[in-house]
Design a protein around this motif. Structure first.
Motif, PDB file in Angstrom:
ATOM      1  N   ASP A   1      27.778  70.027 -69.981  1.00  0.00           N
ATOM      2  CA  ASP A   1      28.264  71.296 -70.520  1.00  0.00           C
ATOM      3  C   ASP A   1      28.546  72.297 -69.402  1.00  0.00           C
ATOM      4  O   ASP A   1      29.564  72.999 -69.423  1.00  0.00           O
ATOM      5  CB  ASP A   1      27.255  71.889 -71.505  1.00  0.00           C
ATOM      6  N   GLY A   2      27.661  72.360 -68.424  1.00  0.00           N
ATOM      7  CA  GLY A   2      27.861  73.255 -67.290  1.00  0.00           C
ATOM      8  C   GLY A   2      29.086  72.877 -66.473  1.00  0.00           C
ATOM      9  O   GLY A   2      29.846  73.738 -66.029  1.00  0.00           O
ATOM     10  N   GLY A   3      29.283  71.584 -66.276  1.00  0.00           N
ATOM     11  CA  GLY A   3      30.460  71.108 -65.544  1.00  0.00           C
ATOM     12  C   GLY A   3      31.751  71.444 -66.259  1.00  0.00           C
ATOM     13  O   GLY A   3      32.736  71.849 -65.633  1.00  0.00           O
ATOM     14  N   ARG A   4      31.748  71.297 -67.576  1.00  0.00           N
ATOM     15  CA  ARG A   4      32.941  71.651 -68.362  1.00  0.00           C
ATOM     16  C   ARG A   4      33.220  73.147 -68.290  1.00  0.00           C
ATOM     17  O   ARG A   4      34.369  73.562 -68.129  1.00  0.00           O
ATOM     18  CB  ARG A   4      32.762  71.227 -69.818  1.00  0.00           C
ATOM     19  N   ALA A   5      32.174  73.961 -68.408  1.00  0.00           N
ATOM     20  CA  ALA A   5      32.345  75.419 -68.332  1.00  0.00           C
ATOM     21  C   ALA A   5      32.873  75.826 -66.957  1.00  0.00           C
ATOM     22  O   ALA A   5      33.758  76.682 -66.848  1.00  0.00           O
ATOM     23  CB  ALA A   5      31.020  76.123 -68.628  1.00  0.00           C
ATOM     24  N   LEU A   6      32.355  75.218 -65.906  1.00  0.00           N
ATOM     25  CA  LEU A   6      32.813  75.531 -64.553  1.00  0.00           C
ATOM     26  C   LEU A   6      34.273  75.120 -64.375  1.00  0.00           C
ATOM     27  O   LEU A   6      35.071  75.851 -63.793  1.00  0.00           O
ATOM     28  CB  LEU A   6      31.923  74.834 -63.525  1.00  0.00           C
ATOM     29  N   SER A   7      34.640  73.969 -64.899  1.00  0.00           N
ATOM     30  CA  SER A   7      36.025  73.510 -64.821  1.00  0.00           C
ATOM     31  C   SER A   7      36.966  74.480 -65.537  1.00  0.00           C
ATOM     32  O   SER A   7      38.036  74.811 -65.022  1.00  0.00           O
ATOM     33  CB  SER A   7      36.138  72.113 -65.437  1.00  0.00           C
ATOM     34  N   ARG A   8      36.562  74.960 -66.713  1.00  0.00           N
ATOM     35  CA  ARG A   8      37.374  75.947 -67.445  1.00  0.00           C
ATOM     36  C   ARG A   8      37.480  77.249 -66.648  1.00  0.00           C
ATOM     37  O   ARG A   8      38.545  77.875 -66.613  1.00  0.00           O
ATOM     38  CB  ARG A   8      36.787  76.209 -68.826  1.00  0.00           C
ATOM     39  N   PHE A   9      36.380  77.654 -66.011  1.00  0.00           N
ATOM     40  CA  PHE A   9      36.388  78.861 -65.184  1.00  0.00           C
ATOM     41  C   PHE A   9      37.411  78.731 -64.063  1.00  0.00           C
ATOM     42  O   PHE A   9      38.213  79.637 -63.825  1.00  0.00           O
ATOM     43  CB  PHE A   9      34.989  79.111 -64.611  1.00  0.00           C
ATOM     44  N   TYR A  10      37.400  77.598 -63.355  1.00  0.00           N
ATOM     45  CA  TYR A  10      38.364  77.370 -62.267  1.00  0.00           C
ATOM     46  C   TYR A  10      39.794  77.404 -62.798  1.00  0.00           C
ATOM     47  O   TYR A  10      40.681  78.013 -62.197  1.00  0.00           O
ATOM     48  CB  TYR A  10      38.117  76.019 -61.593  1.00  0.00           C
ATOM     49  N   LEU A  11      40.032  76.737 -63.913  1.00  0.00           N
ATOM     50  CA  LEU A  11      41.374  76.669 -64.489  1.00  0.00           C
ATOM     51  C   LEU A  11      41.844  78.040 -64.970  1.00  0.00           C
ATOM     52  O   LEU A  11      42.942  78.491 -64.628  1.00  0.00           O
ATOM     53  CB  LEU A  11      41.387  75.668 -65.646  1.00  0.00           C
TER      54      LEU A  11
END
Length: 52
Positions: free
Chosen positions: A27-37
């Motif tokens: 979940d944290g990895g997905r949230a971080l990926s969305r943040f970068y995008l």
């Protein structure tokens, strides 16, 4: 974050550590990926993160 140039894996700063389970990690990895995008952050771009 470990994925940044100044992240824990490069020795930047004094990271805190706490065990999390696999679901929380994903979940944290997905949230971080969305943040970068969403913020259009590319390799070596500078950015700040504030936490509460």
């Amino acid at each position: 974050m470990a994925s940044t140039w100044q992240g824990a894996k490069t020795g930047g700063g004094d990271p805190s550590r706490r065990m999390i389970d696999g679901t929380q990690n994903e979940d944290g990895g997905r949230a971080l990926s969305r943040f970068y995008l969403y913020n259009r952050i590319l390799g070596k771009d500078r950015f700040l993160v504030w936490t509460k």
